[in-house]
Design a protein around this motif. Sequence first.
Motif, PDB file in Angstrom:
ATOM      1  N   LEU A  54      75.285  41.020  33.866  1.00 22.85           N
ATOM      2  CA  LEU A  54      74.210  41.727  33.154  1.00 22.85           C
ATOM      3  C   LEU A  54      73.448  40.747  32.266  1.00 22.85           C
ATOM      4  CD1 LEU A  54      75.915  45.086  32.084  1.00 22.85           C
ATOM      5  CD2 LEU A  54      74.604  44.564  34.143  1.00 22.85           C
ATOM      6  N   HIS A  55      72.134  40.873  32.278  1.00 16.97           N
ATOM      7  CA  HIS A  55      71.280  39.967  31.508  1.00 16.97           C
ATOM      8  C   HIS A  55      70.607  40.676  30.341  1.00 16.97           C
ATOM      9  CE1 HIS A  55      71.976  36.959  34.570  1.00 16.97           C
ATOM     10  NE2 HIS A  55      71.531  37.783  35.513  1.00 16.97           N
ATOM     11  N   PHE A  56      71.285  41.684  29.831  1.00 14.12           N
ATOM     12  CA  PHE A  56      70.778  42.391  28.646  1.00 14.12           C
ATOM     13  C   PHE A  56      71.979  42.843  27.823  1.00 14.12           C
ATOM     14  CE2 PHE A  56      70.848  45.257  32.328  1.00 14.12           C
ATOM     15  CZ  PHE A  56      71.731  46.238  31.897  1.00 14.12           C
ATOM     16  N   PRO A  57      71.804  43.003  26.509  1.00 10.94           N
ATOM     17  CA  PRO A  57      72.923  43.410  25.649  1.00 10.94           C
ATOM     18  C   PRO A  57      73.295  44.866  25.897  1.00 10.94           C
ATOM     19  CG  PRO A  57      70.893  43.332  24.389  1.00 10.94           C
ATOM     20  CD  PRO A  57      70.560  42.760  25.742  1.00 10.94           C
ATOM     21  N   VAL A  58      74.592  45.156  25.729  1.00 12.05           N
ATOM     22  CA  VAL A  58      75.102  46.513  25.930  1.00 12.05           C
ATOM     23  C   VAL A  58      75.887  46.938  24.697  1.00 12.05           C
ATOM     24  CG1 VAL A  58      76.569  48.012  27.315  1.00 12.05           C
ATOM     25  CG2 VAL A  58      75.233  46.210  28.427  1.00 12.05           C
ATOM     26  N   GLN A  59      75.608  48.148  24.225  1.00 13.32           N
ATOM     27  CA  GLN A  59      76.381  48.761  23.148  1.00 13.32           C
ATOM     28  C   GLN A  59      76.949  50.090  23.652  1.00 13.32           C
ATOM     29  OE1 GLN A  59      73.166  48.718  20.130  1.00 13.32           O
ATOM     30  NE2 GLN A  59      74.526  47.446  18.881  1.00 13.32           N
ATOM     31  N   PHE A  60      77.853  50.650  22.855  1.00 15.53           N
ATOM     32  CA  PHE A  60      78.495  51.896  23.261  1.00 15.53           C
ATOM     33  C   PHE A  60      78.385  52.924  22.140  1.00 15.53           C
ATOM     34  CE2 PHE A  60      80.394  48.477  25.679  1.00 15.53           C
ATOM     35  CZ  PHE A  60      80.303  48.963  26.967  1.00 15.53           C
ATOM     36  N   VAL A  61      78.077  54.149  22.537  1.00 12.36           N
ATOM     37  CA  VAL A  61      77.905  55.245  21.589  1.00 12.36           C
ATOM     38  C   VAL A  61      79.003  56.281  21.829  1.00 12.36           C
ATOM     39  CG1 VAL A  61      76.357  57.022  20.722  1.00 12.36           C
ATOM     40  CG2 VAL A  61      75.409  54.872  21.583  1.00 12.36           C
ATOM     41  N   VAL A  62      79.744  56.588  20.761  1.00 13.91           N
ATOM     42  CA  VAL A  62      80.814  57.587  20.814  1.00 13.91           C
ATOM     43  C   VAL A  62      80.735  58.416  19.536  1.00 13.91           C
ATOM     44  CG1 VAL A  62      83.290  58.016  20.983  1.00 13.91           C
ATOM     45  CG2 VAL A  62      82.289  56.061  22.176  1.00 13.91           C
ATOM     46  N   ALA A  63      80.732  59.725  19.675  1.00 16.26           N
ATOM     47  CA  ALA A  63      80.715  60.647  18.527  1.00 16.26           C
ATOM     48  C   ALA A  63      79.570  60.340  17.577  1.00 16.26           C
ATOM     49  CB  ALA A  63      82.056  60.603  17.791  1.00 16.26           C
ATOM     50  N   GLY A  64      78.435  59.967  18.153  1.00 13.03           N
ATOM     51  CA  GLY A  64      77.244  59.720  17.344  1.00 13.03           C
ATOM     52  C   GLY A  64      77.198  58.376  16.674  1.00 13.03           C
ATOM     53  N   GLN A  65      78.186  57.523  16.893  1.00 12.21           N
ATOM     54  CA  GLN A  65      78.212  56.196  16.283  1.00 12.21           C
ATOM     55  C   GLN A  65      78.065  55.127  17.360  1.00 12.21           C
ATOM     56  OE1 GLN A  65      81.215  55.525  13.191  1.00 12.21           O
ATOM     57  NE2 GLN A  65      81.736  57.706  13.267  1.00 12.21           N
TER      58      GLN A  65
END
Length: 305
Positions: A54-65
């Motif tokens: 992957l050539h883009f940043p990835v974040q994760f969302v759980v329970a609104g955070q």
Amino acid sequence: MPEKEDGGNNTNQQEQQYNGLGPIKVISFTANPAAVTPFDKTTVSWTVVVPNTLHFPVQFVVAGQTFSGSSGSVTTEVVTGAEFALTAKSPLVSRVIAVVHVTSDTSACVSNPTLDAITLQEIVTGQVVAAIPPSDQFSFRGNGPSSKVGLGTISIDIPLNINVRHWFDAQADVSVVLNVGGKGPIAAEKLSVELGSVNVKVNWSLASQIISLGCEHFIKDAMQTLAKAFLTQIITAQVAPQFQDSIQQLIDTTATNAKTADPQHRTFVLTSFLISTDGLSITVCPKPNPPAPPSRLPVEILKQK
């Protein structure tokens, strides 16, 4: 389609990033405990493997955070069951990649079909009649106000006679919609009764139209504006708050009776509120009692130490 400054198609980039989030491998996504009682907490944990292609940043969302990194956890309160999603998020799009369910034992909760629709309608209609007493300017026409309960709404029809000084009397048909429901986070849900809309239609007699030579619409528009402002003020300042107070008293009574009947005498709070053509139904659930303060040793024992 919106385009970036370099001329690339933004939609294509969104599609590429969405497809790129798909191969993220979910090693684990759990909630512990997976079964709770109302207002207990559960810890949602996850571990993933993000492809290095992957050539883009990835974040994760759980329970609104939002979190960064390939693993993490968050502790959150559960009231009457919940579904938690693990959402992968790129700069342009997001994609749910896993879901976990938490069940809640609601056996201690109390659900009541508190009022039927006819009783609700009678309460609202009576409050409208009390808020608009007959005067030398307004009087009810026909059978007077009526109301109808819908899903999350109460519609009120108010037929009026309007006495216009030095002119022909007019008739006004007023339609009011109140929005009724729970508001705020479910763990602290509060009853809300708000004005949705007010519509006023004024009708004049044929004689007034003839004598005014067709200019009656100017008076009509002015009367509709004045009547709408007048009734909006009455509904907002009197009818809606009074109806909310009436229903809140029923909720408080249900919660108080549930606390009295509860062996632990826990405090019950509103967790579900529904108004529909069947009437009003509510659910109150107990909150855990606060932990007892730590016991203090007698002064004599402390002196001995």
